[in-house]
Motif scaffolding. Structure first.
Motif, PDB file in Angstrom:
ATOM      1  N   ARG A   2      -4.056  -5.011   1.028  1.00 16.38           N
ATOM      2  CA  ARG A   2      -2.709  -4.847   0.474  1.00 16.38           C
ATOM      3  C   ARG A   2      -2.566  -5.866  -0.654  1.00 16.38           C
ATOM      4  O   ARG A   2      -2.643  -7.073  -0.416  1.00 16.38           O
ATOM      5  CB  ARG A   2      -1.670  -5.049   1.576  1.00 16.38           C
ATOM      6  CG  ARG A   2      -0.245  -5.058   1.072  1.00 16.38           C
ATOM      7  CD  ARG A   2       0.746  -4.882   2.184  1.00 16.38           C
ATOM      8  NE  ARG A   2       0.775  -3.495   2.651  1.00 16.38           N
ATOM      9  CZ  ARG A   2       1.706  -2.983   3.446  1.00 16.38           C
ATOM     10  NH1 ARG A   2       2.704  -3.724   3.866  1.00 16.38           N
ATOM     11  NH2 ARG A   2       1.655  -1.722   3.825  1.00 16.38           N
ATOM     12  N   ILE A  17       3.325  -3.234  -4.797  1.00 16.08           N
ATOM     13  CA  ILE A  17       2.505  -3.513  -3.612  1.00 16.08           C
ATOM     14  C   ILE A  17       1.764  -2.232  -3.289  1.00 16.08           C
ATOM     15  O   ILE A  17       2.376  -1.160  -3.119  1.00 16.08           O
ATOM     16  CB  ILE A  17       3.393  -4.009  -2.455  1.00 16.08           C
ATOM     17  CG1 ILE A  17       3.896  -5.410  -2.861  1.00 16.08           C
ATOM     18  CG2 ILE A  17       2.598  -4.069  -1.153  1.00 16.08           C
ATOM     19  CD1 ILE A  17       5.060  -5.896  -2.142  1.00 16.08           C
ATOM     20  N   ASP A  19      -1.680  -0.380  -1.239  1.00 13.46           N
ATOM     21  CA  ASP A  19      -2.705  -0.479  -0.203  1.00 13.46           C
ATOM     22  C   ASP A  19      -3.978   0.239  -0.643  1.00 13.46           C
ATOM     23  O   ASP A  19      -3.908   1.383  -1.143  1.00 13.46           O
ATOM     24  CB  ASP A  19      -2.211   0.172   1.100  1.00 13.46           C
ATOM     25  CG  ASP A  19      -1.099  -0.648   1.745  1.00 13.46           C
ATOM     26  OD1 ASP A  19      -0.904  -1.811   1.327  1.00 13.46           O
ATOM     27  OD2 ASP A  19      -0.427  -0.123   2.646  1.00 13.46           O
ATOM     28  N   GLN A  25       3.165   1.306  -2.088  1.00 10.65           N
ATOM     29  CA  GLN A  25       4.261   0.974  -1.169  1.00 10.65           C
ATOM     30  C   GLN A  25       5.539   0.689  -1.943  1.00 10.65           C
ATOM     31  O   GLN A  25       6.634   0.998  -1.487  1.00 10.65           O
ATOM     32  CB  GLN A  25       3.887  -0.237  -0.299  1.00 10.65           C
ATOM     33  CG  GLN A  25       2.693  -0.007   0.612  1.00 10.65           C
ATOM     34  CD  GLN A  25       2.954   1.089   1.652  1.00 10.65           C
ATOM     35  OE1 GLN A  25       4.109   1.413   1.938  1.00 10.65           O
ATOM     36  NE2 GLN A  25       1.894   1.662   2.199  1.00 10.65           N
ATOM     37  N   THR A  68       7.493  -5.690   3.216  1.00 12.44           N
ATOM     38  CA  THR A  68       6.285  -6.499   3.395  1.00 12.44           C
ATOM     39  C   THR A  68       6.610  -7.983   3.430  1.00 12.44           C
ATOM     40  O   THR A  68       7.425  -8.455   2.632  1.00 12.44           O
ATOM     41  CB  THR A  68       5.321  -6.239   2.212  1.00 12.44           C
ATOM     42  OG1 THR A  68       4.952  -4.874   2.239  1.00 12.44           O
ATOM     43  CG2 THR A  68       4.068  -7.077   2.318  1.00 12.44           C
ATOM     44  N   GLU A  72       1.317 -10.340   5.102  1.00 13.52           N
ATOM     45  CA  GLU A  72       0.611  -9.045   5.034  1.00 13.52           C
ATOM     46  C   GLU A  72      -0.092  -8.815   3.703  1.00 13.52           C
ATOM     47  O   GLU A  72      -0.785  -7.810   3.525  1.00 13.52           O
ATOM     48  CB  GLU A  72       1.613  -7.911   5.284  1.00 13.52           C
ATOM     49  CG  GLU A  72       2.178  -7.932   6.688  1.00 13.52           C
ATOM     50  CD  GLU A  72       3.440  -7.078   6.822  1.00 13.52           C
ATOM     51  OE1 GLU A  72       3.451  -6.184   7.660  1.00 13.52           O
ATOM     52  OE2 GLU A  72       4.396  -7.316   6.064  1.00 13.52           O
ATOM     53  N   LYS A 124       3.439   7.046  -1.260  1.00 10.15           N
ATOM     54  CA  LYS A 124       3.168   6.667   0.143  1.00 10.15           C
ATOM     55  C   LYS A 124       3.500   7.762   1.143  1.00 10.15           C
ATOM     56  O   LYS A 124       2.907   7.825   2.203  1.00 10.15           O
ATOM     57  CB  LYS A 124       3.879   5.357   0.492  1.00 10.15           C
ATOM     58  CG  LYS A 124       5.384   5.387   0.446  1.00 10.15           C
ATOM     59  CD  LYS A 124       5.939   4.027   0.840  1.00 10.15           C
ATOM     60  CE  LYS A 124       7.369   3.873   0.373  1.00 10.15           C
ATOM     61  NZ  LYS A 124       7.923   2.564   0.583  1.00 10.15           N
TER      62      LYS A 124
END
Ligand code: KG4
Ligand code: ZN
Length: 346
Positions: A2, A17, A19, A25, A68, A72, A124
């Motif tokens: 991430r 952000i 992944d 995200q 988040t 993370e 997402k």
């Protein structure tokens, strides 16, 4: 992984952000373009000042939207160049502070490598689609660069050609300025062109007969100025449509030409100009048997941090020590120095 990424190379302040280099995200973009509508282009000092005002709220919003916490996040990435020096310094300084405070690795990313990665991004909540497959022919056209790349991986490729003068987006911006349309010129011209006749005025085909894959847009811009002088009564919509057609035709002449020489699995159109609907339609017509990809969201064509996060993930995968390199701001670094360039590979 991430990754939290920051992009501040010009007049957008963005934090995302992402992944695994694909799943977005969050991707927050604050733009100061509106402030430059009348000046016809970006004023660097004003853009940098806007970056300072926007950066912290944009990062906070990106974290909040992605739900988040700092624990993370696996790494921080930031655009280190090319771009406007003042704007780049705001982004890299902030990213370094966050990476140090949170104890995360920091990766400096070439802005164009970000654009080249934008076709991997997915929303997402949407199902995963297959990842693009190399070798890929990528036309990257924005306000700062216009390049045609033959890519064998994210970090290995051959630069087939680049613009010899203006970038394609810059040509749109300057053309709009001549036509009395606001900045940024690309969307403004596309809007007006929708009502016009693209055959109304004939524009030159640059570099016709010149071998290779370089681009040139200054002749098209001069032809617009001449047409306006010679026919001051001419319709703005017709001129905009003919001008847009000439830019797209030139971009695709060179791209289609490369397709006859190099065997690729896919063609990608990226960068701000890839948002242009006429360019997309013409590409589908000209390269009808090819797999053509453009970024799935228009927000991923123009400058955004999600593409920087994706590029960071791929860079780290292909170059395991990438996160140990120093992040050095460079306002004019060419992509070749961030890529392992392969010459004459077919
Ligand atoms: O990639 P980008 O956001 O920033 C740079 O890296 O330069 O690209 C911005 C450029 C501007 O020149 C803008 O006029 C152009 O992309 N652009 C478009 C469109 N949307 C943005 N050009 C043509 N058609 C569009 N729809
Ligand atoms: Zn860009």
């Amino acid at each position: 992984m991430r990754i939290l990424a920051i992009e501040t190379s010009c007049d957008e302040t963005s934090c995302a952000i992402v992944d695994d280099g694909r799943i977005v995200q969050s991707n927050i973009i604050a733009s100061s373009k509106g402030a430059f509508e009348r000046s016809g282009g970006v004023i660097p000092e004003d853009a940098a000042r806007q970056q300072i005002t926007c950066i912290i709220p944009v990062i906070e919003q990106a974290l909040e939207e992605a739900k988040t916490k700092k624990e993370e996040i696996d790494a921080v990435a930031v655009t280190s160049g090319p771009g406007l020096l003042g704007s780049l310094i705001v982004g890299t300084t902030t990213a370094r502070m966050i990476a140090n405070a949170w104890g995360k690795p920091l990766l400096g990313i070439h802005h164009t490598l970000g654009h080249l990665s934008s076709t991997w991004l997915l929303h997402k909540h949407e199902p995963r689609s297959d990842a693009p497959r190399f070798p890929i022919l990528t036309l990257s056209a924005s306000g700062g660069h216009t390049e045609l790349w033959l890519r064998h991986s994210h970090t290995r490729g051959q630069l087939l050609g680049r613009t010899r003068d203006d970038a394609a987006g810059e040509a749109f911006d300057k053309g709009a300025n001549l036509l009395g349309l606001p900045y940024p010129g690309g969307p403004a011209i596309a809007r007006v062109a929708a009502e016009g006749n693209a055959q109304a005025t004939s524009f030159p085909s640059p570099l016709r007969g010149v071998p290779g894959y370089d681009f040139s847009f200054s002749g098209i811009k001069t032809a617009l100025r001449t047409a306006m002088r010679e026919h001051p009564e001419g319709s703005t919509a017709d001129l905009a449509a003919s001008f847009q057609e000439a830019i797209c035709r030139h971009l695709l002449d060179r791209t289609a030409n490369a397709l006859t020489t190099y065997a690729v699995r896919e063609i990608h159109l990226v960068g701000g100009v890839s948002a242009n609907e006429r360019l997309r339609a013409m590409c589908a017509e000209r390269c009808e048997h090819a797999v053509i990809r453009t970024p799935l969201s228009l927000h991923w064509c123009t400058d955004n941090a999600a593409m920087i996060a994706a590029a960071a993930e791929f860079l780290w995968r292909e170059i395991p020590n990438a996160h140990k390199r120093n992040v050095v701001v460079n306002a004019s670094i060419p992509l070749e120095s961030a890529m392992e360039t392969v010459e004459n590979e077919r």
